[in-house]
Write an enzyme that holds these catalytic residues in place. Structure first.
Site, short mmCIF file in Angstrom:
data_model
loop_
_atom_site.label_atom_id
_atom_site.label_comp_id
_atom_site.label_asym_id
_atom_site.label_seq_id
_atom_site.Cartn_x
_atom_site.Cartn_y
_atom_site.Cartn_z
N GLU A 131 -4.34 27.30 26.94
CA GLU A 131 -3.19 26.74 26.25
C GLU A 131 -3.65 26.24 24.77
O GLU A 131 -5.14 26.28 24.51
CB GLU A 131 -2.90 25.34 26.80
N HIS A 280 -9.60 18.07 29.53
CA HIS A 280 -9.23 17.68 28.51
C HIS A 280 -7.87 16.64 28.85
O HIS A 280 -7.80 16.45 29.79
CB HIS A 280 -8.48 18.62 27.39
N ARG A 299 -6.99 18.28 38.40
CA ARG A 299 -7.08 16.72 37.89
C ARG A 299 -8.59 16.11 37.99
O ARG A 299 -8.93 16.22 39.04
CB ARG A 299 -5.97 16.04 38.22
#
Length: 417
Positions: A131, A280, A299
């Site tokens: 992304e 991130h 996560r």
């Protein structure tokens, strides 16, 4: 063909109640508006304003499934998802898998009978999720990737000095984290191996980790006193983040992990590229986000959601790398292209107005565009459409090269190849 599309912003708790309405000129709802999805992802496919154009299909996912040749020209799925993201609070620490890891994990969880909607499911599809984020707000704050161990040691040294306690060795004050960072590093251990050990220990939890989190927060609050300002620079933003994260997620191991990561502040127009494995967390700001059309997220904290520590450790890239800024190219005035090293997508920013009367750009396949300022007319081989602020459109490949005129700014997403 130009097909006007709309969607309802996702109301995740971390979203801003005002930023997307202010950017796009849309109504406030009183609820968070975190992400506006533009694409065919089944989680929130964009709605078609005039289904007559799409053979009666009410959204992009249904149209592409029914007539991929008309919608896409080639291929069976739209390879990207475009978003407007507005974070008023920190998102979870997260990373995304490689394509190979995603395929293996998806098949493994399918074979184990884990339902796709299960809260403990890691892989919702067999795709990777690289992304990019382009800042639209004056500043956009994020954590991304592991910083060099030398910087981590400097931060810890600074905190120990400001704490002023000389009653115990440093590893007793800061737990095995500092012991691992300094004392156990041998010629046979790389920095990446040390960081992996630290993160594994932190995510394992327990009394030592809890004590470390509390001590780190207390010492950081002390370090941020104005009397220490001359000492804390350039790490003040990292220390402020520790305090912020503790306010949002008290006692979470991600608070400590944050000082292991690069703390980044983008200004409007700057971009980051987050490839597979890059840990991130977006902290605050508004941006245009473009990614492969996947929902695979591992996560690592700052969330009440499922954290699969062993799987996350397999996905994370623990190498200390420079901040992954993505600089655009500008082949012609008024056109910026943000293109990372993946085939899934490219993001074009088109600015037209007094200085640039028109910009031509040939997307390599079906495209999605959104106007964030002014009024811009897109013209192609068979038609045209005028977009005002907040309007978005799906463009079929038959339009070929697009020409933008008017006075405003459009972001356009298209396949990378």
């Amino acid at each position: 063909m130009f097909v006007s599309i709309v969607n309802t912003p996702r109301d995740y708790a971390w979203g801003s109640t005002t930023a997307i309405p202010e950017l796009l000129g849309t109504p406030e709802t009183g609820e968070p508006q975190a992400e506006l999805w533009l694409g065919a992802h089944p989680g929130s496919p964009s709605r078609v304003l005039d289904p007559v154009l799409t053979g009666g299909a009410g959204d992009l996912a249904a149209w592409i499934a029914a007539d991929p040749a008309a919608a896409l020209g080639k291929g069976e799925t739209l390879p990207f998802l475009l978003k407007i993201l507005a974070a008023a609070h920190p998102l979870s620490l997260q990373a995304h898998p490689t394509l190979e890891r995603a395929r293996e994990g998806y098949e493994r969880e399918n074979a184990a009978g884990v339902p796709l909607e299960a809260s403990n499911r890691n892989y919702k599809d067999a795709l990777h999720k690289p992304e990019i984020i382009v800042a639209l707000s004056p500043t956009f704050d994020a954590l991304c990737g592991f910083r060099p161990l030398a910087e981590v040691r400097e931060i810890v040294d600074l905190l120990v000095m400001i704490d002023g306690s000389q009653t115990a060795p440093r590893w007793e004050l800061y737990g095995p984290m500092v012991h691992l960072l300094e004392d156990s590093l041998t010629e046979h251990e790389t920095d990446a191996e040390v960081l992996k050990s630290v993160v594994e220990w932190l995510l394992g939890g327990g009394p030592e980790v809890e004590a470390l989190i509390g001590h780190l927060v207390r010492t950081t609050e002390k370090a941020l006193h104005p009397a220490h300002a001359h000492l804390t620079d350039p790490y003040t933003p990292s220390l402020e983040t520790v305090v912020q994260l503790n306010e949002e997620y008290p006692g979470d191991p991600g608070i400590v992990i944050s000082i292991l990561l690069n703390r980044v502040r983008l200004t409007a127009g700057q971009a980051l590229y987050l490839p597979a494995g890059n840990v991130h967390a977006y902290l605050r700001g508004v941006g245009v986000e473009l990614m492969a059309a996947s929902d695979n997220v591992l996560r690592g904290g700052l969330t009440p959601k499922h954290v699969d520590v062993p799987e996350l450790l397999q996905v994370l890239d623990f190498d200390s790398l420079p901040v992954p800024f993505l600089s655009p190219t500008s082949p012609v005035p008024g056109l910026q292209l943000f293109q990372p090293d993946v085939n899934d997508f490219v993001l074009a920013r088109i600015d037209v107005g007094d200085a640039v009367s028109s910009v031509a750009y040939p997307p390599r396949g079906a495209a999605i565009a959104i106007c964030i300022d002014g009024s811009v007319t897109l013209s192609g081989g068979t038609g045209s459409i005028t977009l005002g602020r907040g309007d978005s459109v799906f463009v079929t490949p038959q339009e070929g090269e697009l020409t933008a005129t008017g006075a405003g700014t459009v972001f356009l997403a298209a396949p990378g190849v």
